[in-house]
Design a protein around this motif. Sequence first.
Motif, PDB file in Angstrom:
ATOM      1  N   PRO A 143      18.715 -65.648   0.281  1.00 24.93           N
ATOM      2  CA  PRO A 143      19.617 -64.621  -0.233  1.00 24.93           C
ATOM      3  C   PRO A 143      20.339 -65.043  -1.521  1.00 24.93           C
ATOM      4  N   GLY A 144      20.160 -64.252  -2.572  1.00 25.71           N
ATOM      5  CA  GLY A 144      20.846 -64.470  -3.834  1.00 25.71           C
ATOM      6  C   GLY A 144      20.279 -65.555  -4.716  1.00 25.71           C
ATOM      7  N   ALA A 145      19.332 -66.329  -4.225  1.00 24.70           N
ATOM      8  CA  ALA A 145      18.884 -67.511  -4.962  1.00 24.70           C
ATOM      9  C   ALA A 145      18.178 -67.179  -6.269  1.00 24.70           C
ATOM     10  N   LEU A 146      17.189 -66.303  -6.235  1.00 29.81           N
ATOM     11  CA  LEU A 146      16.427 -66.029  -7.455  1.00 29.81           C
ATOM     12  C   LEU A 146      17.312 -65.490  -8.567  1.00 29.81           C
ATOM     13  N   GLY A 147      18.210 -64.601  -8.239  1.00 27.38           N
ATOM     14  CA  GLY A 147      19.109 -64.057  -9.258  1.00 27.38           C
ATOM     15  C   GLY A 147      19.967 -65.130  -9.896  1.00 27.38           C
ATOM     16  N   LEU A 148      20.523 -66.010  -9.079  1.00 26.93           N
ATOM     17  CA  LEU A 148      21.358 -67.101  -9.605  1.00 26.93           C
ATOM     18  C   LEU A 148      20.547 -68.013 -10.511  1.00 26.93           C
ATOM     19  N   TRP A 149      19.402 -68.477 -10.023  1.00 29.22           N
ATOM     20  CA  TRP A 149      18.632 -69.450 -10.790  1.00 29.22           C
ATOM     21  C   TRP A 149      18.044 -68.841 -12.055  1.00 29.22           C
ATOM     22  N   LYS A 150      17.651 -67.570 -12.014  1.00 28.61           N
ATOM     23  CA  LYS A 150      17.150 -66.926 -13.230  1.00 28.61           C
ATOM     24  C   LYS A 150      18.259 -66.764 -14.264  1.00 28.61           C
ATOM     25  N   ALA A 151      19.497 -66.578 -13.815  1.00 29.33           N
ATOM     26  CA  ALA A 151      20.626 -66.467 -14.734  1.00 29.33           C
ATOM     27  C   ALA A 151      20.972 -67.817 -15.364  1.00 29.33           C
TER      28      ALA A 151
END
Length: 178
Positions: A143-151
């Motif tokens: 949950p939430g990981a891809l968005g954080l790491w892409k940012a």
Amino acid sequence: MREYSIREAGAGDIDGARSVMLDAVYRDFGTGYVPRWHADIIDPVPFYVTPPRHTLLVAVDERDGTVAATAALDARGPAHPPNPRWLAERFPSGETAQLRRVYVRPEHRRRGLARQLVDGLLEFARDDGGYRSVYLHTYPHSPGALGLWKALGKVLCDEREEVPGGGNGVVHFEIPFT
């Protein structure tokens, strides 16, 4: 609004940090505890607290003193196997700060804790002076990981699309820190 303190994990934080990490592998990943992957969760001290170039950060809920989130850094690059050989060669141990165990309990999500913890890890890596790169991998269903790491960084390899058979289904990132 809750207040949190971000700090290096002390002796009194280890049980709470372990609980956050175990909950994540059971709830978010569905794998449960797998010894070859999660030995650092059961006993994080020799992996993240004792070695001088490693660290374990926690976000502590000031209201009740519980550990709400964790984030760790160590000097081990990605291993081959299971990761693609070129990643292991690009991110050698000793020169690579690998971000690990960035987990936030569900009731504490969407408050910027993961980003604050990662900022603390990047500061630790810069202060160390011996790291030349920052690497991590994540599972897309976390949950939430891809968005954080892409940012925060750059996708280097999405195994689901770039490795025959989907590899292990992880996404590999490099995070700038200089």
